[in-house]
Design an enzyme around this catalytic site. Structure first.
Site, PDB file in Angstrom:
ATOM      1  N   ASP A  54       7.593   3.674  -5.214  1.00 47.40           N
ATOM      2  CA  ASP A  54       6.431   3.146  -5.908  1.00 47.40           C
ATOM      3  C   ASP A  54       5.269   2.803  -4.993  1.00 47.40           C
ATOM      4  O   ASP A  54       5.444   2.266  -3.905  1.00 47.40           O
ATOM      5  CB  ASP A  54       6.827   1.913  -6.728  1.00 47.40           C
ATOM      6  CG  ASP A  54       7.526   2.326  -8.009  1.00 47.40           C
ATOM      7  OD1 ASP A  54       6.926   3.102  -8.772  1.00 47.40           O
ATOM      8  OD2 ASP A  54       8.678   1.908  -8.226  1.00 47.40           O
ATOM      9  N   GLU A  82       8.581   3.557 -21.344  1.00 51.21           N
ATOM     10  CA  GLU A  82       9.436   3.281 -20.191  1.00 51.21           C
ATOM     11  C   GLU A  82       9.260   1.826 -19.807  1.00 51.21           C
ATOM     12  O   GLU A  82       8.145   1.392 -19.531  1.00 51.21           O
ATOM     13  CB  GLU A  82       8.962   4.115 -18.995  1.00 51.21           C
ATOM     14  CG  GLU A  82       9.732   5.357 -18.723  1.00 51.21           C
ATOM     15  CD  GLU A  82       9.202   6.016 -17.453  1.00 51.21           C
ATOM     16  OE1 GLU A  82       9.063   5.346 -16.414  1.00 51.21           O
ATOM     17  OE2 GLU A  82       8.925   7.227 -17.518  1.00 51.21           O
TER      18      GLU A  82
END
Lengths: 405, 276
Positions: free
Chosen positions: B60, B49
Site C-alpha cells: 500500500d 471492498e
C-alpha cells in the site's frame, strides 16, 4: 509449536519452497514473485559456479580481511572465572561487522542478474554501511531505508553511508525502526523490482532470502569450526550469538548443526523486561505468525497486528526473527534466551575494560549470556561468542544514556 | 453460487460494468464506514471492498497506509469490522434496509492466520461477507485457505500483476474464485495520472484465458481512466481516490464528506457505463 510430521534434519533445510519445517515460505504480493523466482534460480546457478565462488572468496580475503580471528579472551575468562571465552572477531571485518559477508555475496548476485540499482533496509546501520560499501565497490547506486529513530541513535553510520555515496532515506511511519525500514524497502521494491535488487540484511523475508543470507554468513561458522579444531584442538562446547533477525547467529550456528556435542545458544533482546512492548524476543515470548513475507515466531497481538518492541540495540529492535531460528527452536537444536538492556551494557563495559575491545551493543547481548554461562562451567570447557560487530557506533548513544542516568 | 458470482452474472447479462470502491474499515471509525457503504450502495456501486487495517501493509501507498494507521489508532479490530458487515448486509431490526452490494474483505494473511483460517471464514460468512482478497497470499501458499473457502462457498479472489508470467497467470486464474483481480501497475496502491500503455492488451489477453470476471485495480484516479479501461474489464476497483476524500474528515464535516464520496462514485459510474 507442536508439529505433526517429524522435522527434517537441520542440515537439509530449506526445501524447494523455502520451508524450514513449517516455517519460512513466501507471503508477499504477487508483484514480487517473478523477481524472487529469478533470484532463486540465479543463486542456484551461482552456487555451482566456481568462478562466482572464487570471486567471492578473494573479496572476502583481500577486501574484508577474512578469515576473522578466533581470539582467546584471557583476561575476560579470568574475570568471569570458569570456562574459557573465545571471541569470533567479526568486528575486525572491513566495515566493522559480519554484514559485509552477505552484502558482497548479494552484490555479486545483483551484477549477475544484470540489475542496475540496489536498495536495503538498516537498523543499527551496520547493514546499511555494508551495503553502501559493496555498492561503491561494484559501482551500483544504492538507497538505504532507515527508521528515523535509528537515524538518530546511530548517527555515525548514517554519515558513513553518505560518504560511501549511498542515499539514506529516513522512514517516519510506524515505530520508525527496523521493521518500518523493511516495509519501506519492500514498497520501493514493489515499484522498482524489474531493475532493482533488494539486499535484505538478515535471514528474514520471503524465500529465498533466509537461505541466501544464511549461506553467505555461514563463512563465520565454517571458519570458527576449523579455527577451534586447530587452536583449541577440538570443537567448542558452547557457541553463543545474538539474534535480532538472526543473520550472524544463523551463519555461526549452521555449520555446527550436525555436531551434536556442540551446544548452540541464541540470545534475543530482553529490553527492559518481559512485559509486552518492553523487549524484542519473539522466540522467547512470541508465537508463530506471518511478518515480512515469512512464517516464523513474531510479536503480534491477538488480531495479527505486529507489536511494538524495544531494545537498546537498534540491530535487535525487531518483532520478528528468521524462520530457520524458529525451526531450530522447535526442533530444540538451538536454545534461545534473552538478555536485558542493562546486562548488555554491563557486558559492553566488561569487554572494554578487560580486553580493550568495544563490542557492538548487539553482540554485547551474546557476550553477557556467555559470561554467565562461563561462570557456571568448569575451566576446561570452551565457549565461543560471535562478536558480530564493533561498538564505536554505539559510543555516543551510551554516553547519552549515561548522561541522563 | 456465491453472491459475487450472482452479481457478475447479472452485470454481464445486462451489459453493465461494476464499480468496486475500497474503503478502510474504521477510518476514522466504524460508524462512518457504515454510512459510507450505504452511500456507495445507494449510488449504484456493485461491490464494496472493506480493507482490514494492518500494521505492516507492504503493497500500500501513503494514502491507504495513513488510513490504516488512523483506523488502528482508533482501536478497530477484525471482529468489529465483521460485525459491521453483518449489520449492513443482515440488519436485525427494521430501521435500516440491507445493503445490496456484496462485501469482500481485503485482509493480510498475517491477520487471517492469527484469527485461524476456519474461524475467520466462518465468522465472515456469518456476517454476510462474500469473499476475501488476501494480497500477501500467493497461489503456492493459498492451498489451506482456499480449501476452507471452498467448503463455505466463500470467494478467494486472487491477483495477477504485470510481472506475472503468462503460464503463471493461467494457473492463478484457474484457482481464483469470485473474480480475478488484475493489478494495473508494478507498484503499490495509489492514484496514478497515467496507467501503463500495455495494460489494456494484457487484460485483453487474460480475457481469452478465463471466463472468470476480471476487475482492474491500483492507480485508478478518475473518470478518464475509467472510460479507458471499462471496455476490457468486468469491473474497476478504486481505493486511494475514495480513501483520500475522507482523510481529513472530522466530526462536523461528515455530511459533506459523504456527499463528496457519493458524487465521486456517481461520476465514475457514469463514465463506466457510458458505452454499455
Amino acid at each position: 509449536m507442536a508439529t505433526q510430521t517429524p522435522l527434517p534434519s537441520p542440515a537439509q533445510v530449506p526445501d524447494a519452497a523455502g520451508r524450514f519445517g513449517p516455517f519460512g515460505g513466501r507471503y508477499v504480493p504477487e508483484t514480487l514473485t517473478r523477481a524472487l523466482d529469478e533470484l532463486t534460480a540465479q543463486y542456484e546457478q551461482a552456487r555451482g559456479d566456481a568462478e562466482f565462488q572464487r570471486t567471492l572468496d578473494s573479496l572476502l580475503r583481500d577486501y574484508v580481511g577474512r578469515p576473522s580471528p578466533l581470539y582467546f579472551a584471557e583476561r575476560l575468562t579470568r574475570h568471569c572465572g570458569g570456562a574459557q571465552i573465545w571471541l569470533k572477531r567479526e568486528d575486525l571485518n572491513h566495515t566493522g561487522a559480519h554484514k559485509i559477508n552477505n552484502t558482497l555475496g548479494q552484490g555479486l548476485l545483483t551484477l549477475r542478474m544484470g540489475k542496475s540499482r540496489v536498495i536495503a533496509e538498516t537498523g543499527a546501520g551496520q547493514h546499511g554501511v555494508a551495503t553502501a560499501t559493496a555498492c561503491a565497490r561494484f559501482g551500483l547506486p544504492c538507497v538505504v531505508y532507515m527508521g528515523e529513530e535509528d537515524v538518530r541513535r546511530q548517527a555515525p553510520n548514517v554519515f558513513s553511508m553518505k560518504l560511501l555515496g549511498a542515499e539514506v532515506r529516513p522512514v517516519t511511519s510506524g515505530s520508525r525502526t527496523l521493521r518500518d525500514a523493511i516495509n519501506e524497502a519492500m514498497r520501493d521494491w514493489m515499484s522498482s523490482v524489474e531493475t532493482t535488487h533488494y539486499i535484505i540484511g538478515s535471514v528474514v523475508g520471503p524465500h529465498p532470502f533466509p537461505r541466501i543470507v544464511r549461506d553467505f554468513q555461514a563463512v563465520i561458522g565454517r571458519e570458527t569450526r576449523q579455527q577451534s579444531l586447530r587452536q583449541v584442538g577440538r570443537l567448542p562446547d558452547l557457541v553463543v550469538a545474538c539474534v535480532g533477525g538472526g543473520s550472524n547467529a544463523a551463519g555461526m550456528f549452521y555449520p555446527f548443526v550436525d555436531d551434536a556435542q556442540v551446544q548452540l545458544l541464541g540470545v534475543e533482546a530482553g529490553g527492559l523486561g518481559g512485559a509486552p512492548g518492553q523487549h524484542a524476543s519473539p522466540l522467547t515470548h512470541g508465537q508463530p505468525g506471518v511478518l515480512h513475507g515469512s512464517f516464523s515466531y513474531v510479536m503480534q497481538d491477538d488480531d495479527g497486528q505486529t507489536c511494538d518492541v524495544h531494545s537498546i540495540s537498534a540491530g535487535l529492535d525487531y518483532p520478528g526473527v528468521g524462520p530457520e531460528h524458529s525451526f531450530w527452536k522447535d526442533s530444540r537444536r538451538v536454545r534461545y534466551t534473552s538478555c536485558e538492556d542493562h546486562r548488555a551494557l554491563d557486558a559492553f563495559d566488561a569487554l572494554a575494560r578487560q580486553e580493550g575491545i568495544l563490542p557492538a551493543l548487539e553482540s554485547s547481548h551474546a557476550l553477557a549470556v556467555a559470561m554467565v554461562e562461563a561462570r557456571q562451567r568448569p575451566a576446561g570447557e570452551v565457549i565461543v561468542v560471535c562478536l558480530s560487530g564493533r561498538g564505536d557506533k554505539d559510543a555516543a548513544e551510551i554516553a547519552r544514556l549515561r548522561g541522563q542516568g | 453460487m456465491s453472491a459475487i458470482d450472482q452479481l457478475f452474472r447479472e452485470y454481464r447479462s445486462a451489459g453493465r460494468k461494476a464499480l468496486i470502491p475500497f474503503l478502510t474499515a474504521g477510518d476514522p471509525d466504524l460508524e462512518f464506514t457504515g454510512l459510507l457503504v450505504r452511500e456507495l450502495d445507494r449510488r449504484g456501486c456493485a461491490l464494496c471492498e472493506l480493507g482490514v487495517p494492518y500494521s505492516d501493509p507492504i503493497a500500500d501507498g501513503p494514502v491507504i497506509q495513513a488510513s490504516y494507521t488512523r483506523a488502528l489508532a482508533g482501536g478497530v479490530k477484525t471482529r468489529a469490522i465483521l460485525e459491521l458487515a453483518g449489520q449492513l448486509r443482515r440488519p436485525a431490526g427494521s430501521e435500516a434496509a440491507a445493503v445490496r452490494m456484496p462485501l469482500v474483505t481485503m485482509i493480510s494473511y498475517a491477520i487471517v492466520y492469527r484469527l485461524g483460517l476456519q474461524q475467520f471464514v466462518r465468522d465472515a460468512v456469518a456476517s454476510g461477507v462474500s469473499g476475501a482478497i488476501v494480497p500477501d497470499l500467493l497461489v503456492e501458499e493459498a492451498g489451506p485457505l482456499a480449501e476452507v473457502c471452498r467448503e463455505h462457498d466463500f470467494s478467494l479472489i486472487q491477483l495477477v500483476t504485470p510481472t506475472t508470467p503468462r503460464e503463471r497467470a493461467r494457473r492463478i486464474a484457474a484457482t481464483s474464485t469470485g473474480f480475478l483481480y488484475y493489478v494495473s501497475v508494478t507498484g503499490i496502491t495509489g492514484e496514478r495520472r497515467e496507467l501503463p500503455p500495455e495494460l489494456v492488451d494484457n487484460v485483453a489477453w487474460l480475457r481469452h484465458e478465463t471466463d472468470l470476471p476480471i476487475c482492474i485495480g491500483f492507480g485508478i484516479s478518475g473518470p478518464e481512466q475509467v472510460r479507458q479501461l471499462a471496455p476490457v474489464a468486468d469491473g474497476l476497483i478504486v481505493g486511494s481516490a475514495f480513501v483520500r476524500r475522507i482523510a481529513d474528515v472530522g466530526q462536523s464535516d461528515r455530511a459533506a464528506a459523504l456527499r463528496d464520496v457519493g458524487q465521486f462514485a456517481s461520476q465514475l459510474l457514469e463514465a463506466l457505463n457510458e458505452r454499455g
